[in-house]
Enzyme design. Structure first.
Site, PDB file in Angstrom:
ATOM      1  N   GLU A 122      40.152  34.477  40.307  1.00 62.97           N
ATOM      2  CA  GLU A 122      39.170  34.624  39.494  1.00 62.97           C
ATOM      3  C   GLU A 122      39.413  35.707  38.445  1.00 62.97           C
ATOM      4  O   GLU A 122      38.819  35.363  37.177  1.00 62.97           O
ATOM      5  CB  GLU A 122      37.956  34.775  40.256  1.00 62.97           C
ATOM      6  CG  GLU A 122      36.534  34.471  39.714  1.00 62.97           C
ATOM      7  CD  GLU A 122      36.426  32.779  39.455  1.00 62.97           C
ATOM      8  OE1 GLU A 122      37.286  32.057  40.105  1.00 62.97           O
ATOM      9  OE2 GLU A 122      35.693  32.607  38.690  1.00 62.97           O
TER      10      GLU A 122
ATOM     11  N   HIS B 284      38.673  28.744  31.240  1.00 60.34           N
ATOM     12  CA  HIS B 284      38.647  29.153  32.786  1.00 60.34           C
ATOM     13  C   HIS B 284      39.546  28.689  33.441  1.00 60.34           C
ATOM     14  O   HIS B 284      40.297  29.296  34.297  1.00 60.34           O
ATOM     15  CB  HIS B 284      37.057  28.993  33.161  1.00 60.34           C
ATOM     16  CG  HIS B 284      36.894  29.418  34.577  1.00 60.34           C
ATOM     17  ND1 HIS B 284      36.230  30.813  34.692  1.00 60.34           N
ATOM     18  CD2 HIS B 284      37.137  28.888  35.918  1.00 60.34           C
ATOM     19  CE1 HIS B 284      36.130  30.911  36.038  1.00 60.34           C
ATOM     20  NE2 HIS B 284      36.760  29.771  36.805  1.00 60.34           N
ATOM     21  N   GLU B 285      39.444  27.271  33.629  1.00 64.25           N
ATOM     22  CA  GLU B 285      40.483  26.414  34.525  1.00 64.25           C
ATOM     23  C   GLU B 285      42.066  26.720  34.172  1.00 64.25           C
ATOM     24  O   GLU B 285      42.846  26.671  34.764  1.00 64.25           O
ATOM     25  CB  GLU B 285      40.123  25.096  34.669  1.00 64.25           C
ATOM     26  CG  GLU B 285      38.607  24.789  34.898  1.00 64.25           C
ATOM     27  CD  GLU B 285      38.367  25.472  36.377  1.00 64.25           C
ATOM     28  OE1 GLU B 285      39.196  25.605  36.961  1.00 64.25           O
ATOM     29  OE2 GLU B 285      37.097  25.746  36.449  1.00 64.25           O
TER      30      GLU B 285
ATOM     31  N   HIS C  63      43.254  29.789  35.790  1.00 65.19           N
ATOM     32  CA  HIS C  63      43.708  29.376  37.097  1.00 65.19           C
ATOM     33  C   HIS C  63      44.991  28.856  36.933  1.00 65.19           C
ATOM     34  O   HIS C  63      45.947  29.202  37.970  1.00 65.19           O
ATOM     35  CB  HIS C  63      42.601  28.645  37.783  1.00 65.19           C
ATOM     36  CG  HIS C  63      41.281  29.063  38.113  1.00 65.19           C
ATOM     37  ND1 HIS C  63      41.226  30.555  39.185  1.00 65.19           N
ATOM     38  CD2 HIS C  63      40.052  29.009  37.806  1.00 65.19           C
ATOM     39  CE1 HIS C  63      40.216  30.816  39.158  1.00 65.19           C
ATOM     40  NE2 HIS C  63      39.186  30.015  38.656  1.00 65.19           N
TER      41      HIS C  63
HETATM   42 ZN    ZN Z   1      37.173  30.147  38.851  1.00 65.33          ZN
END
Ligand code: ZN
Length: 504
Positions: A298, A268-269, A272
């Site tokens: 997101e 997830h990170e 980003h």
């Molecule tokens: Zn996030």
């Protein structure tokens, strides 16, 4: 380039330096700062924030924006021009207007109220007692309402809050997207609940922390994370942070009772981070750095975490490697069984561990409550009860206490209102992008099966990452996919995936 534009860029570059220096101090606060540093750090962050605020809202910046706007043909041509300079001035003018509308005393008052509210929230959550947080939340809501009055009246008061995170989106638009989505998701959840359940117990064995971290770093590397321009450290609540297009950092956390969480949160990170690393180098130190909106950001983290990281092609490649690291924990667990385990659907109380099929329900609940609080149609004292009623209605479960319910998120204590919907919008956008991607790259699934992600990352860079904040979220999604933000692709994605996992 014009002299005035140069001057404007120079000042905004200094503002960016101050903001990024602040972000670095915050990163340090979460990673390595000894507890004793906390008071001084508060002062340092306050000073940097004040300097950035003074610099970015000065009369000089206002004059330069006006002059450069005129040089570029006026506000109208700024709206229609596709040049980077026009975009820079457009975004700078919007930031400037927003910042100038909010009086300095309000900023100070908000910092004071939210610091107290944050502390009260921590105590309230620890004791699971909403009454400790309630008077503080009432003050935060009063502040939010006051904030709204600084801006021109919108169709709905919540529009002003939403616009800070999703520029240009309105409450009405979001509701029009969420209302049919809610019905589709409830229907899907009912079908899943009445079918044979998935066994996820292999995920909860004793996994070695060092080996898990090694695997996480390997996946981030394969995705295209550039270690020369980043690093990964440990924190309590993982996040990504950017000080430069060439210094984009991620953080992670290992939880013994839920060891694979580290893996999905790292993906997830990393998602980003890849976005931030892919912004056009020319945008360094300008307002066009970073992402178009919280929702678009997101969409990138969710795309890598879920559409890639929870997919069968991904694990066809990675599972043999993963199993080699954890042979005892995964003894007798085949690929299909593991794939089903990481895609188990189970209504839960806590948003941050919710699966793909239930996550948006947590968001819709929060959005409805936020709108109620801002409108004044919901009394703060009734909040816990309303929360629990909606949990029953949407997910069929009732939290045992307020810590598991209304007190679980930090956002309200910090005055982050209007933020929650962007999480769900991110999910929806990720699926819209995924359909487009697969149409443009028909061999994508095969490439992922071979552990190759370069054409995926290349596509994202060329179509989305490089533009930074140049386009508003709706415009960006329309340019890429041909349609506005909507839930159709996400519902198709969920239905296909869970039909397979649950044999619906
Ligand atoms: Zn996030």
């Amino acid at each position: 380039m014009s002299e005035k534009l140069n001057q404007l860029k120079e000042i905004l570059g200094e503002v960016a330096d101050l903001q990024h220096a602040g972000a670095l101090l915050e990163w340090d606060q979460q990673t390595y700062m000894p507890p004793g540093g906390s008071e001084a750090r508060g002062h340092q962050l306050g000073t940097l924030g004040k300097l950035a605020q003074l610099k970015s809202t000065s009369d000089e910046v206002g004059r330069l924006i006006e002059d450069v706007t005129a040089e570029l043909g006026g506000a109208r041509s700024l709206e229609t021009s596709d040049s980077d300079d026009a975009a820079l001035v457009r975004v700078a003018a919007r930031d400037y207007d927003k910042a100038r509308r909010v009086p300095a005393e309000f900023v100070v008052e908000k910092a004071r109220v939210t610091t107290n509210a944050f502390n009260a929230w921590g105590e309230a959550r620890g004791k699971s007692d909403f009454s400790i947080f309630r008077p503080h939340l009432e003050k935060v809501i009063d502040l939010m309402r006051k904030y709204i009055t600084f801006f021109p009246p919108a169709e709905h008061p919540y529009d002003t809050l939403l616009d800070d995170y999703e520029p240009g989106m309105t409450t009405g638009e979001v509701q029009a997207i969420f209302n049919p989505l809610r019905q589709d998701q409830v229907k899907l959840l009912k079908a899943i609940a009445s079918s044979k359940q998935v066994d996820s117990s292999p995920l909860y064995g004793r996994y070695n922390e060092k080996k898990m971290e090694q695997f996480c770093r390997g996946v981030a590397t394969k995705f295209g994370y550039e270690w020369a321009n980043g690093r990964m450290d440990r924190v309590l609540h993982p996040f990504e942070t950017t000080f430069s297009i060439k210094d984009v950092r991620i953080t992670s956390r290992f939880v013994k009772t839920n060891p694979t969480m580290m893996l999905f949160s790292t993906m997830h990170e990393t998602g980003h981070a890849l976005y931030e690393m892919g912004v056009k180098p020319d945008y360094e130190r300008t307002p066009l750095m970073h992402g178009a909106s919280s929702g678009i950001h997101e969409s990138q983290s969710r795309l890598w975490e879920n559409l890639v990281g929870r997919s069968l092609p991904f694990w066809e490649y990675f599972y043999p490697h993963f199993k080699k690291l954890f042979p005892a924990q995964l003894d007798g667990v085949g690929l299909k069984k593991f794939y089903k385990a990481i895609n188990k659907v189970e209504p839960s109380f806590i948003r941050i561990i919710a699966d793909e099929a239930t996550y948006n329900m947590h968001i819709m609940l929060r959005l409805e409550l936020e709108i109620g609080m801002v409108e004044g149609s919901l009394r703060i004292q009734d909040l816990p009860e309303m929360w629990n009623a909606k949990m029953r209605e949407y997910l069929g479960i009732t939290p045992e206490n307020d810590a598991m319910g209304v007190l679980q998120d930090v956002h309200w204590s910090l005055g982050l209102m209007g933020y929650f919907p962007t999480y769900a919008l991110g999910n929806l956008i990720s699926a819209q992008l995924w359909e487009r991607l697969n149409a443009d790259l028909p061999g994508l699934s095969d490439e992922i099966t071979r552990g190759r992600f370069d054409s995926l990352l290349g596509w994202l860079r060329a179509n989305l990452h490089m533009y930074g904040r140049k386009y508003d979220p709706q415009e960006l999604v329309r340019r890429i996919t041909g349609s506005k933000i909507n839930a159709e692709a996400y519902v198709r994605y969920l239905t296909n995936k869970y039909s397979e996992v649950y044999g619906l």
